[in-house]
Design an enzyme around this catalytic site. Structure first.
Site, PDB file in Angstrom:
ATOM      1  CD  GLU A 127      -2.534   1.396   0.016  1.00 29.62           C
ATOM      2  OE1 GLU A 127      -3.444   0.335  -0.448  1.00 29.62           O
ATOM      3  OE2 GLU A 127      -2.545   2.299  -0.648  1.00 29.62           O
TER       4      GLU A 127
ATOM      5  CG  LEU B 293      -2.479   4.631   2.494  1.00 27.00           C
ATOM      6  CD1 LEU B 293      -2.416   5.286   3.911  1.00 27.00           C
ATOM      7  CD2 LEU B 293      -4.042   3.924   2.612  1.00 27.00           C
TER       8      LEU B 293
ATOM      9  CB  CYS C 126       6.148   3.483   7.154  1.00 27.64           C
ATOM     10  SG  CYS C 126       4.534   2.403   7.635  1.00 27.64           S
TER      11      CYS C 126
ATOM     12  CE  LYS D 134       5.036   0.750   1.694  1.00 24.01           C
ATOM     13  NZ  LYS D 134       4.285   2.068   1.433  1.00 24.01           N
TER      14      LYS D 134
HETATM   15  P1  NAD Z   1      -1.532  -0.534  12.605  1.00 24.27           P
HETATM   16  O1  NAD Z   1      -1.101  -1.015  13.859  1.00 24.27           O
HETATM   17  O2  NAD Z   1      -2.485   0.745  12.521  1.00 24.27           O
HETATM   18  O3  NAD Z   1      -2.917  -2.030  12.383  1.00 24.27           O
HETATM   19  C1  NAD Z   1      -2.506  -3.275  12.351  1.00 24.27           C
HETATM   20  C2  NAD Z   1      -3.569  -4.010  13.067  1.00 24.27           C
HETATM   21  O4  NAD Z   1      -3.559  -5.308  12.952  1.00 24.27           O
HETATM   22  C3  NAD Z   1      -3.937  -3.743  14.553  1.00 24.27           C
HETATM   23  O5  NAD Z   1      -5.184  -3.070  14.638  1.00 24.27           O
HETATM   24  C4  NAD Z   1      -3.710  -5.188  15.195  1.00 24.27           C
HETATM   25  O6  NAD Z   1      -4.414  -5.327  16.327  1.00 24.27           O
HETATM   26  C5  NAD Z   1      -4.072  -5.927  14.123  1.00 24.27           C
HETATM   27  N1  NAD Z   1      -3.561  -7.289  14.313  1.00 24.27           N
HETATM   28  C6  NAD Z   1      -2.196  -7.682  14.489  1.00 24.27           C
HETATM   29  N2  NAD Z   1      -2.129  -9.082  14.438  1.00 24.27           N
HETATM   30  C7  NAD Z   1      -3.270  -9.564  14.141  1.00 24.27           C
HETATM   31  C8  NAD Z   1      -3.737 -11.046  14.025  1.00 24.27           C
HETATM   32  N3  NAD Z   1      -3.093 -12.026  14.226  1.00 24.27           N
HETATM   33  N4  NAD Z   1      -5.230 -11.104  13.639  1.00 24.27           N
HETATM   34  C9  NAD Z   1      -5.941  -9.968  13.601  1.00 24.27           C
HETATM   35  N5  NAD Z   1      -5.573  -8.613  13.669  1.00 24.27           N
HETATM   36  C10 NAD Z   1      -4.114  -8.644  13.935  1.00 24.27           C
HETATM   37  O7  NAD Z   1      -0.809  -0.883  11.210  1.00 24.27           O
HETATM   38  P2  NAD Z   1      -0.871  -0.099  10.121  1.00 24.27           P
HETATM   39  O8  NAD Z   1      -0.197   1.372  10.225  1.00 24.27           O
HETATM   40  O9  NAD Z   1      -2.480  -0.114   9.339  1.00 24.27           O
HETATM   41  O10 NAD Z   1       0.085  -0.829   9.035  1.00 24.27           O
HETATM   42  C11 NAD Z   1      -0.014  -1.888   8.640  1.00 24.27           C
HETATM   43  C12 NAD Z   1       1.049  -2.431   7.742  1.00 24.27           C
HETATM   44  O11 NAD Z   1       0.544  -1.618   6.517  1.00 24.27           O
HETATM   45  C13 NAD Z   1       2.456  -2.185   8.024  1.00 24.27           C
HETATM   46  O12 NAD Z   1       3.263  -3.429   7.628  1.00 24.27           O
HETATM   47  C14 NAD Z   1       2.821  -0.856   7.570  1.00 24.27           C
HETATM   48  O13 NAD Z   1       4.362  -0.844   7.250  1.00 24.27           O
HETATM   49  C15 NAD Z   1       2.183  -0.886   6.229  1.00 24.27           C
HETATM   50  N6  NAD Z   1       1.703   0.373   5.670  1.00 24.27           N
HETATM   51  C16 NAD Z   1       1.335   1.498   6.508  1.00 24.27           C
HETATM   52  C17 NAD Z   1       0.978   2.795   5.941  1.00 24.27           C
HETATM   53  C18 NAD Z   1       0.484   3.465   7.004  1.00 24.27           C
HETATM   54  O14 NAD Z   1       0.272   4.991   6.363  1.00 24.27           O
HETATM   55  N7  NAD Z   1       0.189   3.611   8.428  1.00 24.27           N
HETATM   56  C19 NAD Z   1       0.816   2.827   4.634  1.00 24.27           C
HETATM   57  C20 NAD Z   1       1.503   1.774   3.951  1.00 24.27           C
HETATM   58  C21 NAD Z   1       1.745   0.493   4.210  1.00 24.27           C
HETATM   59  C1  UGA Z   2       4.658   7.676   3.562  1.00 27.29           C
HETATM   60  C2  UGA Z   2       4.532   7.431   2.169  1.00 27.29           C
HETATM   61  O1  UGA Z   2       4.490   8.668   1.499  1.00 27.29           O
HETATM   62  C3  UGA Z   2       3.682   6.565   1.543  1.00 27.29           C
HETATM   63  O2  UGA Z   2       3.383   6.368   0.314  1.00 27.29           O
HETATM   64  C4  UGA Z   2       3.775   5.198   2.046  1.00 27.29           C
HETATM   65  O3  UGA Z   2       2.642   4.315   1.715  1.00 27.29           O
HETATM   66  C5  UGA Z   2       3.798   5.567   3.835  1.00 27.29           C
HETATM   67  O4  UGA Z   2       4.762   6.250   4.132  1.00 27.29           O
HETATM   68  C6  UGA Z   2       4.024   3.844   4.468  1.00 27.29           C
HETATM   69  O5  UGA Z   2       4.528   3.190   4.137  1.00 27.29           O
HETATM   70  O6  UGA Z   2       3.386   4.130   5.741  1.00 27.29           O
HETATM   71  P1  UGA Z   2       3.054   8.823   5.337  1.00 27.29           P
HETATM   72  O7  UGA Z   2       4.512   8.665   6.342  1.00 27.29           O
HETATM   73  O8  UGA Z   2       1.725   8.537   5.908  1.00 27.29           O
HETATM   74  O9  UGA Z   2       3.261   8.029   4.135  1.00 27.29           O
HETATM   75  O10 UGA Z   2       3.328  10.476   5.099  1.00 27.29           O
HETATM   76  P2  UGA Z   2       4.252  11.507   4.140  1.00 27.29           P
HETATM   77  O11 UGA Z   2       3.427  12.379   3.655  1.00 27.29           O
HETATM   78  O12 UGA Z   2       5.198  10.437   3.368  1.00 27.29           O
HETATM   79  O13 UGA Z   2       5.318  12.115   5.353  1.00 27.29           O
HETATM   80  C7  UGA Z   2       6.103  11.258   6.251  1.00 27.29           C
HETATM   81  C8  UGA Z   2       7.046  12.354   6.882  1.00 27.29           C
HETATM   82  O14 UGA Z   2       7.769  13.279   6.157  1.00 27.29           O
HETATM   83  C9  UGA Z   2       6.044  13.355   7.936  1.00 27.29           C
HETATM   84  O15 UGA Z   2       6.506  13.719   9.275  1.00 27.29           O
HETATM   85  C10 UGA Z   2       6.166  14.642   6.974  1.00 27.29           C
HETATM   86  O16 UGA Z   2       6.134  15.801   7.697  1.00 27.29           O
HETATM   87  C11 UGA Z   2       7.602  14.569   6.540  1.00 27.29           C
HETATM   88  N1  UGA Z   2       7.994  15.153   5.269  1.00 27.29           N
HETATM   89  C12 UGA Z   2       7.156  15.082   4.250  1.00 27.29           C
HETATM   90  C13 UGA Z   2       8.636  16.353   5.245  1.00 27.29           C
HETATM   91  O17 UGA Z   2       9.348  16.704   6.332  1.00 27.29           O
HETATM   92  N2  UGA Z   2       8.906  16.825   4.207  1.00 27.29           N
HETATM   93  C14 UGA Z   2       8.409  16.782   2.885  1.00 27.29           C
HETATM   94  O18 UGA Z   2       8.759  17.423   1.966  1.00 27.29           O
HETATM   95  C15 UGA Z   2       7.575  15.791   3.026  1.00 27.29           C
END
Ligand code: NAD
Ligand code: UGA
Length: 465
Positions: free
Chosen positions: A163, A165, A278, A222
């Site tokens: 993902e 986002l 992340c 990723k």
């Molecule tokens: P999160 O901690 O918000 O959510 C994970 C959820 O999974 C929790 O609610 C937890 O209770 C649940 N969980 C854990 N083990 C479980 C199990 N065995 N059965 C059922 N539920 C279970 O995490 P997140 O931010 O959503 O991130 C999830 C993954 O996506 C990570 O690998 C992260 O790196 C990736 N990712 C996150 C973002 C982001 O913006 N947060 C963006 C892209 C990718």
């Molecule tokens: C980031 C990536 O942008 C997503 O594509 C990815 O899916 C996600 O990580 C993930 O894998 O979790 P996110 O961390 O939610 O998303 O937010 P960003 O907008 O990337 O910002 C990350 C950090 O960098 C923030 O603290 C932001 O303030 C900082 N940032 C960003 C800066 O300081 N300067 C910039 O120019 C841009």
């Protein structure tokens, strides 16, 4: 090709919740069930009052409101949802390991493995299992091995569908994704699975934005995407330090280099440092993988992105202390913002936590205000660092609810999250309430230098001398 009409997503977090809400919203023929072992979180997703959803994202509550109870369900019945679904997304957390081999760097895959074992145990029909979590390259092999050794006759096809986002813009990012990446096997079954998942996304995204690769490229892409994005922030932040020594202006530099179409204008905003759950975790993971494969130069190269980010957070706190006459003990300092970026209530790895910690070590009296983060979360973030006792943290730091009242008799204000509302504050009124000389440290570069100087502030802005 198999038509998917039942999806299960394991993990109702920042990714699982919004991603599945959008899939359900855009695919009315598909029943989507999001499950989690955290019953409180599921209860929050099912709350009547859509303002109480566990995650704040612009546009999320409207989408959940439209689809929930029709073809979008949140449940704790993990086994049932797994067994009923044709396609299962694994969207659980993959934090940095805090123990054992790879501690502090490698991804902790225990939650992912538990999901795989759970699926292996309860599945009675063939499944497409989709890695949505961010995972080290070659994790699909381990998942496949667990699934194939379940002792049942069920066939599993593994896909990687990371993902991309970003928080704060999650819904928009999902609705208008730059690309969707689907990695799978090159076998006929693998191709069929990739096409089945592609068809889900084709309900709202043009087919040419859906990229298919092999599983390993998808998993590794990723980590590499996040590493490249974070690298840009560290690169511009490193130059911000140089600007402060040379009278160059970081905004002018970002603009000048960003006009080069090969560089591009995005992700060049100098700041107090990147945060979020992340960037750091994924780069550490990349560093660990490179080192494990005997590539120390590659590992060191990427590790520098983290080193620079830590430096930037430390540098900001040191700048504050130095400017405030090298002593902040007992001084009232207001921190505006605690979330790691605007438009989210997520505070994971937020630069604010580390700046606050450094200031508290100097015995400053901090007052924190964030429009979306509550006191419980702020204290939990500080307590987690274990630098001071929870009692000390509560004694030295208070959480404000009224941004105007809190500046009374403050020595300094520091802006740590770029919330739009902070720009609209009546900074003249704030100046009047503060002790003089009044200092503002802008870690997000959201205020005008001339405006702040004209009011009378001693105004420090990252990347300007
Ligand atoms: P999160 O901690 O918000 O959510 C994970 C959820 O999974 C929790 O609610 C937890 O209770 C649940 N969980 C854990 N083990 C479980 C199990 N065995 N059965 C059922 N539920 C279970 O995490 P997140 O931010 O959503 O991130 C999830 C993954 O996506 C990570 O690998 C992260 O790196 C990736 N990712 C996150 C973002 C982001 O913006 N947060 C963006 C892209 C990718
Ligand atoms: C980031 C990536 O942008 C997503 O594509 C990815 O899916 C996600 O990580 C993930 O894998 O979790 P996110 O961390 O939610 O998303 O937010 P960003 O907008 O990337 O910002 C990350 C950090 O960098 C923030 O603290 C932001 O303030 C900082 N940032 C960003 C800066 O300081 N300067 C910039 O120019 C841009």
């Amino acid at each position: 090709m198999q038509k998917i009409n039942k999806i299960c997503c394991i993990g109702a977090g920042y990714v699982g919740g919004p991603t599945m809400s959008v899939i359900a919203n855009k695919c009315p023929d598909i029943q989507v069930t999001v499950v989690d072992i955290n019953a409180d979180r599921i209860a929050q997703w099912n709350t009547e009052d859509l303002d109480q959803l566990p995650i704040y994202e612009p546009g999320l509550k409207e989408i959940v409101g439209e689809s929930r109870g029709k073809n979008l369900f949140f449940s704790t019945e993990v086994d049932k949802a797994i067994d009923e679904a044709q396609m299962i997304f694994i969207s659980v957390n993959t934090p940095t390991k805090t123990y054992g081999k790879g501690k502090g760097q490698a991804a902790d895959l225990k939650y992912v493995e538990l999901c795989a074992r759970n699926i292996a145990q309860v599945a009675t029909t063939d499944k497409i299992v989709v890695e949505k979590s961010t995972l080290p390259v070659r994790t699909a092999q381990a998942i496949k091995s667990i699934l194939d050794n379940s002792g049942s006759e069920v066939n599993f096809e593994i896909l990687s569908n990371p993902e991309f986002l970003a928080e704060g813009t999650a819904i928009d990012d999902l609705l208008h994704a730059d690309r969707v990446l689907i990695g799978g096997n090159d076998t006929p079954e693998g191709q069929a699975a990739k096409d089945a998942l592609s068809a889900v996304y084709e309900n709202w995204l043009p087919k040419e934005r859906i990229l298919q690769t092999n599983v390993w490229s998808s998993e590794l892409s990723k980590l590499v995407a996040n590493a490249f994005l974070a690298q840009r922030v560290s690169s511009i932040n490193s130059i911000s330090a140089l600007c402060e020594k040379t009278d160059a202006n970081i905004a002018e530099i970002s603009r000048a280099i960003g006009f080069d179409s090969r560089i591009g204008p995005k992700f060049l905003n100098a700041s107090v440092g990147f945060g979020g759950s992340c960037f750091q975790k994924d780069i550490l993971n990349l560093v660990y993988i490179a080192r494990s494969f005997g590539l120390p130069e590659v590992a060191d190269y990427w590790e520098q992105v983290i080193i620079m980010n830590d430096y930037q957070k430390r540098r900001f706190a040191e700048q504050m202390i130095q400017t405030l006459y090298n002593t902040i003990s007992g001084k009232k300092i207001v921190l505006l913002g605690w979330a790691f970026k605007k438009d989210t209530n997520d505070t994971r790895e937020s630069a604010a936590i580390y700046v606050a910690d450094a200031l508290l070590e100097e015995r400053a009296e901090l007052v924190v205000y964030d429009p979306k983060v509550n006191a419980e979360r702020i204290y939990a973030d500080l307590d987690y660092l274990n630098t001071r006792s929870p009692e000390e943290n509560r004694k030295l730091l208070t959480v404000a609810t009224d941004p105007m009242e809190m500046v009374q008799d403050a020595h300094a204000v520091a802006i740590l999250t770029e919330w739009d509302a902070f720009k609209d504050y009546d900074w003249t009124a704030i100046y009047d309430k503060m002790l003089k000389p009044a200092f503002v440290f802008d870690g997000r570069r959201i205020l005008g230098t001339k405006q702040m100087n004209d009011i009378g502030f001693n105004y420090y802005k990252i990347g300007e001398s």
